[in-house]
Design an enzyme around this catalytic site. Sequence first.
Site, short mmCIF file in Angstrom:
data_model
loop_
_atom_site.label_atom_id
_atom_site.label_comp_id
_atom_site.label_asym_id
_atom_site.label_seq_id
_atom_site.Cartn_x
_atom_site.Cartn_y
_atom_site.Cartn_z
N ARG A 57 -48.52 -47.09 -58.65
CA ARG A 57 -49.35 -46.32 -57.70
C ARG A 57 -48.81 -44.89 -57.61
NH1 ARG A 57 -47.95 -46.42 -52.86
NH2 ARG A 57 -47.64 -48.66 -52.66
N TYR A 110 -74.33 -33.23 -53.77
CA TYR A 110 -74.46 -34.65 -54.08
C TYR A 110 -74.57 -35.44 -52.77
CZ TYR A 110 -73.19 -39.22 -55.98
OH TYR A 110 -73.18 -40.54 -56.32
N ASP A 181 -67.66 -28.41 -56.85
CA ASP A 181 -67.90 -29.65 -57.60
C ASP A 181 -68.44 -29.23 -58.96
OD1 ASP A 181 -69.01 -31.96 -58.73
OD2 ASP A 181 -69.48 -32.83 -56.77
N LYS A 206 -69.19 -38.94 -65.17
CA LYS A 206 -70.34 -38.32 -65.80
C LYS A 206 -69.96 -37.75 -67.18
CE LYS A 206 -71.95 -39.59 -61.84
NZ LYS A 206 -72.01 -38.73 -60.66
C1 PLP Z 1 -71.67 -38.81 -59.25
C2 PLP Z 1 -71.29 -37.59 -58.52
C3 PLP Z 1 -70.29 -37.61 -57.53
C4 PLP Z 1 -69.62 -38.90 -57.08
O1 PLP Z 1 -68.85 -39.45 -58.07
P1 PLP Z 1 -68.59 -41.04 -58.25
O2 PLP Z 1 -67.78 -41.10 -59.48
O3 PLP Z 1 -69.94 -41.69 -58.35
O4 PLP Z 1 -67.87 -41.49 -57.02
C5 PLP Z 1 -69.94 -36.41 -56.94
N1 PLP Z 1 -70.53 -35.26 -57.29
C6 PLP Z 1 -71.50 -35.19 -58.22
C7 PLP Z 1 -72.12 -33.88 -58.57
C8 PLP Z 1 -71.91 -36.35 -58.87
O5 PLP Z 1 -72.88 -36.28 -59.79
#
Ligand code: PLP
Length: 390
Positions: A57, A110, A181, A206
Amino acid sequence: MTKNTHSGDGAGFATRAIHAGQEPDPLTGAVVPPVVMASTFTQDGVGNLRGGYEYARAANPTRDALQTQLASLEGATHAFSFASGLAAEDALMRSVLAPGDTVLMGNDVYGGTHRLASKIFGPWGVTVVTTEMTDLEGVAAAIAANQPTVVWLETPSNPFMKVSDIAAVSELVGDALLVVDNTFATPYLQRPLEHGAHVVVHSTTKYLGGHSDVVGGAVITNNDELAEKVGFHQFAAGAISAPMEAWLTTRGIKTLPVRMDRHCHNAQILAEALDADPRVEQVFYPGLPSHAGHDIARTQMSGFGGMLSMRFPTGAQAQAFVESTEVFTLAESLGGVESLVNYPAKMTHMSVKGTELEVPDTIVRLSVGIEDIDDLLADVMQALERAGKY
Ligand SMILES: *Cc1c(COP(=O)(O)O)cnc(C)c1O
């Protein structure tokens, strides 16, 4: 010790994507560092650690390799990888927010980010205010009125691909922390820290992972004090990425540049074809000169990305379209090699219905994959044909 030839320092982006943090295994010479699944590490006498590792961890070599790679790509000194994008955001918010604080967010962040801040942090005394991040006067006014501790920006945004000027917003934030982000653009196309952001977050689920087979997230920064706090939350709360997930993400990142080039290429061609088609009312893609954020995107990004949205005359046509594609798979998420089609109103953006983030039922979002462009074009055209009957 021999010189570390694999840190990638000073090398180009694609070289760093492949080599940063990827030293061959010193024991066997394996060119691909192994997935270290061990939860604990032997000590040669109490506290005498062989490689600095004690308990997984706290730190694990496979996760370290990914974190080195991520930091290198964003041009940062610190990266922390987490079990999901939202776990990363949660650790960051807990590191920087206290009861009584305000977070100023884009009105198109998001949905899960807005939900986390308002539904989890709200009851703990944090206030969430949203504003239109492409309107700089409005951003300045919202900052003056709300005195936020954190300003949270997403560009390009979802699903309208709105583009915000990171450098311009960074001039307005004063003492607040500017979080970007960078999930949609990836560090290959945009590096927010170079434009004045203090910290970058990612859903590595992603484009970074890139193959729709792993969930993860990251917090990346050059700020030592902030890094210490986020690192402590990663350790003390434990929302770490597991070794196999970290390894899969590292493997995905090695091909990020070639994948992104193809995503951009395919998305541009599709966006232009859809834009020219009278059955589609409007196409939202930063690579179209008609897009409101085109000029900022041209200077802030080195490509326009693989995400686009479009508006149909009616909700029935939009839904018929998403149910008629054959190469584009109907699914949530984005950024994988395979093309996906999404109906935000009833899928990804269902949870923000009734809020400022609500998306009309006429909108369809495409995550353009890296298949042959002729197949993608033919698929979209046959789906438009079928949707036209509604
Ligand atoms: C998918 C997404 C998230 C969240 O991420 P997870 O891996 O699903 O927890 C945050 N910001 C954006 C722009 C996203 O597309």
